[in-house]
Motif scaffolding. Structure first.
Motif, PDB file in Angstrom:
ATOM      1  N   CYS A 114       0.835  -1.211   0.000  1.00 39.56           N
ATOM      2  CA  CYS A 114       0.000   0.000   0.000  1.00 39.56           C
ATOM      3  C   CYS A 114       0.862   1.250   0.000  1.00 39.56           C
ATOM      4  O   CYS A 114       0.547   2.225  -0.664  1.00 39.56           O
ATOM      5  N   ASN A 116       2.174   1.753  -3.454  1.00 33.39           N
ATOM      6  CA  ASN A 116       1.110   2.268  -4.317  1.00 33.39           C
ATOM      7  C   ASN A 116       0.871   3.741  -4.043  1.00 33.39           C
ATOM      8  O   ASN A 116       0.652   4.514  -4.969  1.00 33.39           O
ATOM      9  N   GLN A 117       0.906   4.135  -2.783  1.00 36.33           N
ATOM     10  CA  GLN A 117       0.697   5.543  -2.431  1.00 36.33           C
ATOM     11  C   GLN A 117       1.800   6.403  -3.028  1.00 36.33           C
ATOM     12  O   GLN A 117       1.545   7.484  -3.560  1.00 36.33           O
ATOM     13  N   GLN A 141      -9.757  11.006  -5.228  1.00 35.62           N
ATOM     14  CA  GLN A 141      -9.674   9.594  -4.862  1.00 35.62           C
ATOM     15  C   GLN A 141      -8.517   9.350  -3.898  1.00 35.62           C
ATOM     16  O   GLN A 141      -8.626   8.545  -2.972  1.00 35.62           O
ATOM     17  N   ASN A 142      -7.436  10.053  -4.103  1.00 31.51           N
ATOM     18  CA  ASN A 142      -6.271   9.912  -3.241  1.00 31.51           C
ATOM     19  C   ASN A 142      -6.599  10.372  -1.822  1.00 31.51           C
ATOM     20  O   ASN A 142      -6.236   9.719  -0.848  1.00 31.51           O
ATOM     21  N   ALA A 164      -9.465  10.366  -0.483  1.00 31.30           N
ATOM     22  CA  ALA A 164     -10.423   9.411   0.080  1.00 31.30           C
ATOM     23  C   ALA A 164      -9.754   8.081   0.434  1.00 31.30           C
ATOM     24  O   ALA A 164     -10.411   7.182   0.956  1.00 31.30           O
ATOM     25  N   GLY A 165      -8.466   7.962   0.118  1.00 31.19           N
ATOM     26  CA  GLY A 165      -7.747   6.735   0.439  1.00 31.19           C
ATOM     27  C   GLY A 165      -7.930   5.632  -0.578  1.00 31.19           C
ATOM     28  O   GLY A 165      -7.540   4.489  -0.342  1.00 31.19           O
ATOM     29  N   LYS A 166      -8.500   5.953  -1.718  1.00 33.81           N
ATOM     30  CA  LYS A 166      -8.716   4.961  -2.775  1.00 33.81           C
ATOM     31  C   LYS A 166      -7.533   5.012  -3.739  1.00 33.81           C
ATOM     32  O   LYS A 166      -7.585   5.640  -4.791  1.00 33.81           O
ATOM     33  N   THR A 167      -6.457   4.330  -3.340  1.00 30.93           N
ATOM     34  CA  THR A 167      -5.209   4.453  -4.096  1.00 30.93           C
ATOM     35  C   THR A 167      -5.302   3.880  -5.507  1.00 30.93           C
ATOM     36  O   THR A 167      -4.738   4.455  -6.434  1.00 30.93           O
ATOM     37  N   GLU A 168      -5.990   2.761  -5.671  1.00 35.53           N
ATOM     38  CA  GLU A 168      -6.073   2.173  -7.011  1.00 35.53           C
ATOM     39  C   GLU A 168      -6.834   3.083  -7.968  1.00 35.53           C
ATOM     40  O   GLU A 168      -6.395   3.313  -9.094  1.00 35.53           O
ATOM     41  N   GLU A 169      -7.969   3.615  -7.498  1.00 32.01           N
ATOM     42  CA  GLU A 169      -8.751   4.525  -8.337  1.00 32.01           C
ATOM     43  C   GLU A 169      -7.976   5.811  -8.605  1.00 32.01           C
ATOM     44  O   GLU A 169      -8.008   6.349  -9.706  1.00 32.01           O
ATOM     45  N   ALA A 170      -7.262   6.283  -7.577  1.00 27.87           N
ATOM     46  CA  ALA A 170      -6.453   7.491  -7.736  1.00 27.87           C
ATOM     47  C   ALA A 170      -5.346   7.263  -8.752  1.00 27.87           C
ATOM     48  O   ALA A 170      -5.073   8.131  -9.598  1.00 27.87           O
TER      49      ALA A 170
END
Length: 133
Positions: free
Chosen positions: A25, A28-29, A69-70, A72-78
């Motif tokens: 994670c 990814n971030q 998205q970032n 919101a913590g939605k790394t994949e969508e971001a």
């Protein structure tokens, strides 16, 4: 005793799994942050090159979505949105370069035509001078 040893192994495996998940994670971030920074840099370049504002606004929308998205913590969508904005900005810059090259080509064609016309004019004058002699 066998159960306690098995439980300890499960606990260790679970700990390693959670550590790998955290590292995944975190990487990814970092990738999301890097992609967003690259997109912002390309945006600055596109604006400086006076590229199509309509096309820039499409890329801007994806960049805003990536940031949202970032947060919101939605790394994949971001990451997906950031990568799409990068592609949009690259497309804008490529189109801007192509347009500039096409303009340069048209100017050069006009210069060549003018030079050809001038050459023909000089050639005609030279033939007239030769006939007069």
């Amino acid at each position: 005793l066998i159960y306690d040893g098995g439980f300890m192994k499960i606990k260790q495996i679970l700990g390693v799994f959670l550590l790998m998940l955290f590292i995944g994670c975190a990487s990814n971030q970092a990738l999301v942050d890097s992609s967003i920074q690259q997109a912002e840099s390309l945006k600055t370049t596109a604006v400086a090159n006076k590229a199509s504002t309509v096309k820039i606004s499409l890329a801007d929308e994806k960049l805003k979505e990536a940031k949202k998205q970032n947060e919101a913590g939605k790394t994949e969508e971001a990451l997906l949105a950031a990568e799409e904005s990068l592609l949009q900005y690259r497309l804008v810059l490529a189109q801007s370069s192509l347009d500039g090259l096409n303009n340069d080509y048209e100017l050069l064609e006009k210069e060549v035509q003018a030079a050809e016309s001038y050459k023909n004019e000089l050639k005609s004058k030279l033939e007239q001078i030769r006939k007069e002699k």
